[in-house]
Write a protein that holds these residues in place. Structure first.
Motif, short mmCIF file in Angstrom:
data_model
loop_
_atom_site.label_atom_id
_atom_site.label_comp_id
_atom_site.label_asym_id
_atom_site.label_seq_id
_atom_site.Cartn_x
_atom_site.Cartn_y
_atom_site.Cartn_z
N TYR A 1 0.80 -1.23 0.00
CA TYR A 1 0.00 0.00 0.00
C TYR A 1 0.83 1.28 0.00
CZ TYR A 1 -3.99 -3.02 0.91
OH TYR A 1 -4.96 -3.98 0.82
N GLY A 2 2.15 1.16 0.08
CA GLY A 2 2.98 2.35 0.02
C GLY A 2 3.10 3.06 1.35
N GLY A 3 3.32 4.37 1.30
CA GLY A 3 3.54 5.14 2.50
C GLY A 3 5.00 5.09 2.92
N SER A 4 5.30 5.68 4.07
CA SER A 4 6.67 5.70 4.61
C SER A 4 6.74 4.76 5.80
CB SER A 4 7.05 7.12 5.04
OG SER A 4 7.04 8.00 3.94
N PHE A 5 7.65 3.80 5.72
CA PHE A 5 7.82 2.83 6.80
C PHE A 5 9.06 3.17 7.60
CE2 PHE A 5 9.80 -1.02 8.49
CZ PHE A 5 8.78 -1.52 9.28
N LEU A 6 8.91 3.24 8.93
CA LEU A 6 10.04 3.47 9.83
C LEU A 6 10.07 2.32 10.82
CD1 LEU A 6 8.63 6.40 9.09
CD2 LEU A 6 10.31 7.28 10.71
N GLY A 7 11.17 1.59 10.84
CA GLY A 7 11.26 0.46 11.76
C GLY A 7 12.66 -0.11 11.77
N GLY A 8 13.07 -0.62 12.93
CA GLY A 8 14.37 -1.24 13.10
C GLY A 8 14.25 -2.70 13.44
N GLU A 9 15.15 -3.17 14.28
CA GLU A 9 15.15 -4.58 14.64
C GLU A 9 14.04 -4.91 15.62
OE1 GLU A 9 19.03 -5.39 16.09
OE2 GLU A 9 19.93 -5.57 14.09
N GLU A 10 13.70 -3.97 16.49
CA GLU A 10 12.64 -4.22 17.46
C GLU A 10 11.29 -4.04 16.80
OE1 GLU A 10 13.35 -5.29 20.47
OE2 GLU A 10 15.50 -5.12 20.08
N ASP A 11 10.23 -4.50 17.49
CA ASP A 11 8.87 -4.34 16.97
C ASP A 11 8.39 -2.91 17.25
OD1 ASP A 11 8.27 -6.57 15.57
OD2 ASP A 11 7.32 -7.63 17.22
N ASN A 12 9.02 -1.95 16.58
CA ASN A 12 8.70 -0.54 16.80
C ASN A 12 8.27 0.14 15.52
OD1 ASN A 12 11.09 -0.56 15.42
ND2 ASN A 12 12.24 0.68 16.87
N GLY A 13 7.82 -0.64 14.55
CA GLY A 13 7.51 -0.10 13.23
C GLY A 13 6.41 0.94 13.24
N LEU A 14 6.60 1.95 12.42
CA LEU A 14 5.61 3.01 12.21
C LEU A 14 5.39 3.15 10.71
CD1 LEU A 14 4.00 5.66 12.95
CD2 LEU A 14 6.20 6.85 12.81
N LEU A 15 4.13 3.13 10.31
CA LEU A 15 3.79 3.32 8.90
C LEU A 15 2.97 4.59 8.77
CD1 LEU A 15 3.67 2.39 5.95
CD2 LEU A 15 1.66 1.02 6.54
N ILE A 16 3.42 5.49 7.90
CA ILE A 16 2.71 6.75 7.66
C ILE A 16 2.16 6.72 6.24
CG2 ILE A 16 2.84 9.26 7.64
CD1 ILE A 16 5.22 9.06 9.52
N LEU A 17 0.86 6.62 6.13
CA LEU A 17 0.17 6.66 4.85
C LEU A 17 -0.39 8.05 4.63
CD1 LEU A 17 -1.78 3.32 5.41
CD2 LEU A 17 0.18 3.60 3.89
N THR A 18 -0.94 8.29 3.46
CA THR A 18 -1.59 9.57 3.16
C THR A 18 -3.01 9.31 2.71
OG1 THR A 18 0.52 10.56 2.48
CG2 THR A 18 -1.49 11.67 1.77
N TRP A 19 -3.95 10.05 3.30
CA TRP A 19 -5.36 9.93 2.92
C TRP A 19 -5.93 11.34 2.82
CZ3 TRP A 19 -10.14 10.89 5.53
CH2 TRP A 19 -11.26 10.37 4.87
N LYS A 20 -6.36 11.71 1.63
CA LYS A 20 -6.93 13.04 1.39
C LYS A 20 -6.01 14.14 1.92
CE LYS A 20 -11.79 11.71 1.06
NZ LYS A 20 -13.17 11.96 1.52
N ASP A 21 -4.73 14.03 1.58
CA ASP A 21 -3.71 15.01 1.97
C ASP A 21 -3.48 15.07 3.48
OD1 ASP A 21 -3.25 15.80 -0.70
OD2 ASP A 21 -4.91 17.23 -0.62
#
Length: 216
Positions: A14-34
């Motif tokens: 689905y795209g977006g910006s994924f931020l995550g390392g070795e730990e389960d700390n992932g953050l996904l930033i998507l865009t919806w209607k700007d």
């Protein structure tokens, strides 16, 4: 739960910006209607360890400060609403009545708001009601932010620790898995995690649409 793996695979589709390392700390930033639509794990540390909850957040601008909480479905919520309504001195805005007009979403949820007329309009959104019905175990909140611009934050959170809910897909040591086993794990993520995340994010989107559909 291998959160980063699940979220990264969702990001690849689905795209977006994924931020995550070795730990389960992932953050996904998507865009919806700007607007930024962010999803990650909300962690609470206690005496028995750490509890993890999935949370999605999306900003919205409203004309006036507004607070809304829609709790997860519970069998006793309707009764609790009735009892609280009878408590002497309780502010009128504290709890919405169980017969608010949309029993398919209000009967088993504890709902609080500081603006009943506007909340009735918000709950009048068919998209929001459908999204709430699709996510009986999630909690929805709208809270005003800082400044004078009318910034608010919509937050959707799982009511249960993900490790004790149907979000949990087990634990895997991927370096020890064969290629065939990794393929099966990927297939399971897409079959089980993706639909839950779709419904979860749809609730945040529907809430955003509902609170911006009407003038306050």
């Amino acid at each position: 739960m291998f959160w980063n793996k699940c979220l990264y695979q969702y990001h690849k589709k689905y795209g977006g910006s994924f931020l995550g390392g070795e730990e389960d700390n992932g953050l996904l930033i998507l865009t919806w209607k700007d607007r930024a639509l962010a999803v990650d794990l909300y962690r609470i540390s206690g005496r028995y360890g750490t509890s993890n909850y999935v949370q999605a957040r999306i900003p919205v601008t409203l004309a006036k400060p507004y607070k809304l909480t829609v709790g997860a479905e519970k069998a006793l919520s309707g009764g609790v609403n009735t009892v609280l309504k009878a408590v002497p001195g309780l502010p009128d805005h504290a709890v919405l009545p169980a017969d608010f007009g949309f029993p398919e979403v209000t009967k088993r949820r504890l709902i609080r708001s500081d603006n009943h007329p506007f909340t009735k309009l918000v709950l009048g959104s068919l998209d929001l009601r459908n999204a709430l019905q699709a996510c009986p175990g999630e909690r929805l909140e709208v809270r005003p932010g800082p400044g004078e611009e009318g910034l608010h934050l919509i937050t959707v959170t799982t009511a249960a620790n993900v490790n004790n809910s149907d979000w949990y897909l087990g634990e895997y040591e991927f370096s020890l898995l064969s290629e065939e086993e990794r393929v099966r794990v990927d297939q399971r993520i897409e079959a089980e995690f993706f639909p839950k995340m779709d419904r979860f994010l749809d609730l945040a989107r529907a809430a955003c649409g509902a609170v911006t559909q009407w003038a306050m």
